[in-house]
Design a protein around this motif. Structure first.
Motif, mmCIF file in Angstrom:
data_model
loop_
_atom_site.group_PDB
_atom_site.id
_atom_site.type_symbol
_atom_site.label_atom_id
_atom_site.label_comp_id
_atom_site.label_asym_id
_atom_site.label_seq_id
_atom_site.Cartn_x
_atom_site.Cartn_y
_atom_site.Cartn_z
ATOM 1 N N PRO A 144 7.870 11.812 3.522
ATOM 2 C CA PRO A 144 8.741 13.061 3.842
ATOM 3 C C PRO A 144 9.999 12.895 3.035
ATOM 4 O O PRO A 144 10.547 14.182 3.041
ATOM 5 N N ASP A 145 10.464 11.810 2.589
ATOM 6 C CA ASP A 145 11.768 11.796 1.819
ATOM 7 C C ASP A 145 11.723 11.680 0.333
ATOM 8 O O ASP A 145 12.529 11.158 -0.366
ATOM 9 N N GLY A 146 10.502 11.893 -0.118
ATOM 10 C CA GLY A 146 10.111 11.783 -1.666
ATOM 11 C C GLY A 146 9.009 11.547 -2.062
ATOM 12 O O GLY A 146 8.309 11.372 -1.459
ATOM 13 N N GLU A 196 8.900 7.443 -6.717
ATOM 14 C CA GLU A 196 10.300 6.810 -6.660
ATOM 15 C C GLU A 196 10.178 5.460 -6.312
ATOM 16 O O GLU A 196 11.181 4.437 -7.030
ATOM 17 N N LEU A 197 9.711 5.340 -5.160
ATOM 18 C CA LEU A 197 9.622 3.836 -4.702
ATOM 19 C C LEU A 197 9.119 2.735 -5.700
ATOM 20 O O LEU A 197 9.390 1.809 -5.652
ATOM 21 N N LEU A 198 8.050 3.392 -6.403
ATOM 22 C CA LEU A 198 7.378 2.346 -7.268
ATOM 23 C C LEU A 198 8.413 2.063 -8.505
ATOM 24 O O LEU A 198 8.707 0.936 -8.945
ATOM 25 N N LYS A 199 9.168 3.206 -8.903
ATOM 26 C CA LYS A 199 10.132 2.984 -10.112
ATOM 27 C C LYS A 199 11.324 1.855 -9.404
ATOM 28 O O LYS A 199 11.678 0.970 -10.174
ATOM 29 N N PHE A 200 11.859 1.980 -8.272
ATOM 30 C CA PHE A 200 12.410 0.813 -7.502
ATOM 31 C C PHE A 200 11.949 -0.205 -7.468
ATOM 32 O O PHE A 200 12.937 -1.191 -7.954
ATOM 33 N N ILE A 201 10.678 -0.515 -7.235
ATOM 34 C CA ILE A 201 10.117 -1.873 -7.203
ATOM 35 C C ILE A 201 10.229 -2.549 -8.683
ATOM 36 O O ILE A 201 10.526 -3.554 -8.584
ATOM 37 N N SER A 253 -3.573 7.641 -2.081
ATOM 38 C CA SER A 253 -3.208 8.996 -2.125
ATOM 39 C C SER A 253 -4.421 10.054 -1.980
ATOM 40 O O SER A 253 -5.557 9.774 -2.391
ATOM 41 N N ALA A 254 -3.866 11.263 -1.619
ATOM 42 C CA ALA A 254 -4.838 12.298 -1.316
ATOM 43 C C ALA A 254 -4.988 13.107 -2.897
ATOM 44 O O ALA A 254 -5.596 13.834 -3.026
ATOM 45 N N ARG A 255 -4.000 12.745 -3.726
ATOM 46 C CA ARG A 255 -4.072 13.463 -5.082
ATOM 47 C C ARG A 255 -5.172 12.567 -5.767
ATOM 48 O O ARG A 255 -4.985 11.353 -6.084
ATOM 49 N N LEU A 308 0.889 -1.160 -0.018
ATOM 50 C CA LEU A 308 0.093 0.072 -0.084
ATOM 51 C C LEU A 308 0.910 1.253 0.089
ATOM 52 O O LEU A 308 1.848 1.430 1.008
ATOM 53 N N LEU A 309 0.716 2.110 -0.926
ATOM 54 C CA LEU A 309 1.767 2.806 -1.271
ATOM 55 C C LEU A 309 1.250 4.439 -1.456
ATOM 56 O O LEU A 309 0.482 4.781 -2.184
ATOM 57 N N ASP A 310 1.739 5.215 -0.484
ATOM 58 C CA ASP A 310 1.456 6.647 -0.454
ATOM 59 C C ASP A 310 2.365 7.317 -1.527
ATOM 60 O O ASP A 310 3.410 6.837 -1.517
ATOM 61 N N ILE A 311 1.751 8.478 -2.034
ATOM 62 C CA ILE A 311 2.684 9.296 -3.023
ATOM 63 C C ILE A 311 3.763 10.072 -2.226
ATOM 64 O O ILE A 311 4.730 10.371 -2.604
#
Length: 228
Positions: free
Chosen positions: A55-57, A61-66, A79-81, A49-52
């Protein structure tokens, strides 16, 4: 199912953790990208479950790493977006679903189950192999169409084997997948042996083939080529 919650709002993360834990999932939380990368480097998860906005980015970016690391977890963006462009970008970058805040926890749960079904069960709520059938809705196991009694851990263990057929699974990876980060500091994983032993005994007692093999020094494997 084992879940990683990447959400910096600790109250929301705790709410999701408690709700999903009550549904029987193993849940772990990360509040920053760096923490999530560390967990993903050491553990496997069925769904993230991934928030966009972290605090550190950006969660993207994490999705790209995955994706670059070829981590085979389902990804549900929370996401709130709520702009159309944000949803399109998230899905185009590789997320399996996108839900906007605020959301109802039962809807989050339903979407989570849908992601898991699509990625691991070909879209169905059951998984089967020869005489063995599992229903992920009712948590029932049948052998030759006869129900057998299993504990929740035994059900999760058999599902883990079936989703990872023919792969060697170490005792540590099994413990980590079924019990979560509470096993991080354990010096041995002998309790896994007892659960595997009980499961094999129940399958054999129902005249099913014991596909689970001990791979000495490494762990266990669900061998699909075994015939007796």
């Amino acid at each position: 199912m084992k879940i990683l919650i990447v959400e910096d709002n600790r109250e929301l993360a705790s709410s999701m953790h408690d709700f999903l834990s009550r549904e029987g999932y193993i849940c772990e939380c990360s509040y920053k990208i760096g923490e999530a990368v560390e967990k993903l480097s050491l553990n496997s998860y069925d769904c993230i479950l991934l928030d966009i906005m972290l605090p550190d980015g950006s969660g993207l970016e994490l999705l790209k790493f995955i994706k670059e690391e070829k981590i085979n977890s389902g990804i549900l963006i929370i996401s709130a977006r709520n702009a159309l462009d944000d949803k399109v970008i998230g899905l185009e970058e590789g997320a399996d679903d996108y839900i906007t805040k605020p959301f109802h926890l039962p809807e989050l749960h339903a979407r989570l189950r849908a992601v898991f079904r699509r990625k691991n069960l070909d879209g169905y709520n059951h998984v089967s192999f020869n005489e063995i059938k599992l229903n992920t809705d009712t948590l029932e196991v049948s052998i030759h169409d006869q129900l057998i009694e299993v504990t929740k851990k035994e059900f999760d263990l058999l599902l883990y084997f079936l989703v990872n057929k023919n792969r060697v699974l170490s005792r540590q990876s099994i413990a980590n997948h079924l019990w979560g980060d509470q096993t991080d500091n354990l010096s041995n994983f002998d309790f896994v042996y007892q659960h595997v032993k009980n499961l094999r005994k129940k399958i054999s007692s129902a005249k099913g083939i014991d596909y689970i093999e001990t791979v000495y020094g490494l762990g266990y494997k669900f061998n699909i080529h075994k015939t007796s």
